[in-house]
Design an enzyme around this catalytic site. Structure first.
Site, PDB file in Angstrom:
ATOM      1  N   TYR A 143      10.366   0.056   8.607  1.00 54.14           N
ATOM      2  CA  TYR A 143       9.273  -0.203   8.979  1.00 54.14           C
ATOM      3  C   TYR A 143       8.642   0.702  10.102  1.00 54.14           C
ATOM      4  CZ  TYR A 143       5.484  -3.390  10.373  1.00 54.14           C
ATOM      5  OH  TYR A 143       4.251  -3.964  10.626  1.00 54.14           O
ATOM      6  N   HIS A 168      -0.864  -0.320  15.349  1.00 51.21           N
ATOM      7  CA  HIS A 168      -0.850   0.828  14.726  1.00 51.21           C
ATOM      8  C   HIS A 168      -2.385   1.089  14.274  1.00 51.21           C
ATOM      9  CE1 HIS A 168      -0.861  -0.120  10.181  1.00 51.21           C
ATOM     10  NE2 HIS A 168      -0.913  -1.430  10.960  1.00 51.21           N
ATOM     11  N   HIS A 223      -5.041  -8.383  15.298  1.00 51.52           N
ATOM     12  CA  HIS A 223      -4.979  -7.119  14.689  1.00 51.52           C
ATOM     13  C   HIS A 223      -5.988  -7.278  13.287  1.00 51.52           C
ATOM     14  CE1 HIS A 223      -3.907  -3.673  12.308  1.00 51.52           C
ATOM     15  NE2 HIS A 223      -2.895  -3.951  11.643  1.00 51.52           N
ATOM     16  N   ASP A 267      -3.826  -8.073   5.885  1.00 51.42           N
ATOM     17  CA  ASP A 267      -2.743  -8.938   5.734  1.00 51.42           C
ATOM     18  C   ASP A 267      -2.736  -9.929   6.772  1.00 51.42           C
ATOM     19  OD1 ASP A 267      -2.252  -6.525   7.394  1.00 51.42           O
ATOM     20  OD2 ASP A 267       0.028  -6.594   6.921  1.00 51.42           O
ATOM     21  N   GLU A 317      -6.253  -5.504  10.214  1.00 50.50           N
ATOM     22  CA  GLU A 317      -5.614  -5.402   8.957  1.00 50.50           C
ATOM     23  C   GLU A 317      -5.696  -6.621   8.084  1.00 50.50           C
ATOM     24  OE1 GLU A 317      -2.248  -2.682   8.557  1.00 50.50           O
ATOM     25  OE2 GLU A 317      -2.937  -1.899   6.674  1.00 50.50           O
ATOM     26  N   ASP A 330       1.628  -6.245  14.625  1.00 55.23           N
ATOM     27  CA  ASP A 330       2.760  -5.541  13.797  1.00 55.23           C
ATOM     28  C   ASP A 330       4.192  -4.893  14.277  1.00 55.23           C
ATOM     29  OD1 ASP A 330       1.445  -5.663  11.118  1.00 55.23           O
ATOM     30  OD2 ASP A 330       0.260  -3.940  11.296  1.00 55.23           O
ATOM     31  N   HIS A 384       5.283  -9.608  10.709  1.00 55.53           N
ATOM     32  CA  HIS A 384       6.048  -9.551   9.682  1.00 55.53           C
ATOM     33  C   HIS A 384       7.712  -9.691  10.056  1.00 55.53           C
ATOM     34  CE1 HIS A 384       2.687  -7.817   7.160  1.00 55.53           C
ATOM     35  NE2 HIS A 384       2.510  -6.918   8.366  1.00 55.53           N
ATOM     36  N   HIS A 419       0.792  -1.132  -0.059  1.00 54.29           N
ATOM     37  CA  HIS A 419       0.090   0.011   0.066  1.00 54.29           C
ATOM     38  C   HIS A 419       0.794   1.282  -0.057  1.00 54.29           C
ATOM     39  CE1 HIS A 419       0.295   0.103   4.416  1.00 54.29           C
ATOM     40  NE2 HIS A 419      -0.592  -0.721   4.671  1.00 54.29           N
TER      41      HIS A 419
HETATM   42 FE1  FEO Z   1      -1.263  -3.343  10.180  1.00 56.02          FE
HETATM   43 FE2  FEO Z   1       0.635  -6.064   8.756  1.00 56.02          FE
HETATM   44  O1  FEO Z   1      -1.018  -5.014   9.112  1.00 56.02           O
END
Ligand code: FEO
Length: 396
Positions: free
Chosen positions: A191, A145, A78, A82, A80, A164, A224, A24
């Protein structure tokens, strides 16, 4: 890929996205991974899922340990996508009535992502869940976040599943910090600079709170990149340092140029800054991704923007980086603007306005040179750079 045992009966079951290069709007030159973790205890727990299109791959990884249908509980740290994109398929496969534990805001946000229904169970900050030999604790980390973000802490093994936080966009078979080496810190810094910087004050408070709680952490498992196992305090300390944003003896000179005039100015300004013993980095915007510019800016004390005036305003690429930077709310910076112009020359004042709005200390009203900088113009740019360099030294 098979599941990898990272501690007794705890497995990394996520997937590697080798080829993603744009996350993104953030450049991911080393790809990324979507990590998920399986804890096999009296209750079998899956922490987070992966991007929707990788769900079957994750289920295969889980199958190398247990039949995924044996999973009793899913924890969503989380919302989001992903990390939650795979949830509907996973729940359909393992049994739609099985519970998905999430924070209060996770409850709201997951409901808005997947209205067709998950069996969501809201947990409170500090709530514990016994799964057999282990007890898991949920820690709300609002706005780190997203509003729904939380950590899950395994008290028995002293492992923090950090969502994250502490992550890096890095794809590789080496999944531990000690297998990658120093390179990983660059990815962790990038990051932080692009995802977490605007929440830096909250990070400092969170680290304080975790220290007060005396939470012993032997391993940090983010969603990640690699797992921090050799010395988790290293990444925690780096987060504290980055969050403070004290700035180093460094300036970035970020510019775009139409006919090299603003570029000539940028080079002379960088030279003037360097003459004061301050590291100076000229960065042509169209040769660098905005996320790399942000990474360079993270520890710079001064940020200098250069733009030609195009159609009575800032060059679009410069406006892009200014907008992006404004959103990330860098703190404690010195700012300055410059640019070549033809007949109207509004760009410098406009850029200065943006820098002021970001709360930067403006060291000079700005330098404008009409058309091509001559010898005198280059000397003015050099002096402008000297002034910025001196301001950096005085501020530190
Ligand atoms: Fe906030 Fe890796 O998603």
């Amino acid at each position: 890929m098979k599941a990898i045992e990272i501690a007794k009966n705890i497995y990394s079951v996520g997937v590697i996205d080798w080829n993603i290069r744009d996350f993104h709007g953030y450049s991911t030159e080393r790809g990324s991974s979507y990590n998920a973790y399986l804890i096999v205890d009296e209750k079998i727990v899956l922490i987070d899922t992966v991007k929707k299109e990788f769900t079957d791959q994750m289920l295969e990884n889980i199958s190398s340990v247990i039949d995924p249908k044996r999973i009793d509980i899913v924890i969503s740290n989380h919302t989001e996508m992903d990390h939650s994109g795979g949830l509907p398929r996973v729940m359909h496969y393992i049994g739609p009535d099985k519970p998905v534990y999430c924070s209060k805001m996770g409850f709201k946000n997951l409901s808005k992502h997947f209205p067709s229904g998950l069996n969501l169970r809201e947990v409170k900050n500090g709530e514990e869940l016994n799964i057999g030999k282990r007890t898991l604790t949920f820690l709300e980390t609002r706005m780190l976040h997203w509003p729904d973000s939380m950590f899950t802490y395994d008290k028995t093994d002293k492992i923090l599943f950090s969502s994250d936080a502490f992550g890096q966009h890095y794809a590789g078979f080496e999944i531990f910090d000690d297998k990658v080496g120093e390179e990983i810190m660059h990815h962790a810094k990038k990051y932080f600079a692009n995802i977490l910087l605007l929440y830096a004050p909250l990070i400092l408070k969170l680290v304080e709170k975790v220290t007060e709680m005396g939470l012993e952490i032997k391993m940090i498992c983010p969603d990640h990149g690699i797992i921090w196992r050799s010395d988790p305090s290293r990444i925690i300390n780096a987060y504290v340092e980055w969050s403070k944003q004290e700035g180093h003896k460094k300036a970035v000179v970020v510019y775009d140029t139409m006919w090299h005039s603003t570029e000539r100015m940028a080079e002379a300004i960088a030279e003037g800054i360097a003459s004061q013993g301050v590291e100076a980095r000229p960065i042509h915007i169209r040769s660098s991704d905005r996320s790399d510019i942000m990474t360079e800016a993270l520890n710079a004390k001064a940020i200098v923007f250069g733009s030609p005036t195009l159609n009575n305003t800032i060059f679009p690429t410069v406006a892009d980086v200014l907008t992006y930077m404004k959103g990330l709310k860098p703190k404690n910076k010195i700012g300055a603007a410059f640019g070549s112009y033809g007949w109207s020359g509004e760009a410098v004042a406009e850029m200065r306005g943006h820098l002021e709005n970001m709360g930067m200390e403006i060291v000079d009203p700005g330098l404008r040179i009409q058309y091509v900088p001559d010898e005198q113009g280059r000397a003015e740019a050099y002096e402008f750079g000297q002034k910025i360099g001196k301001a950096v030294i005085d501020a530190l």
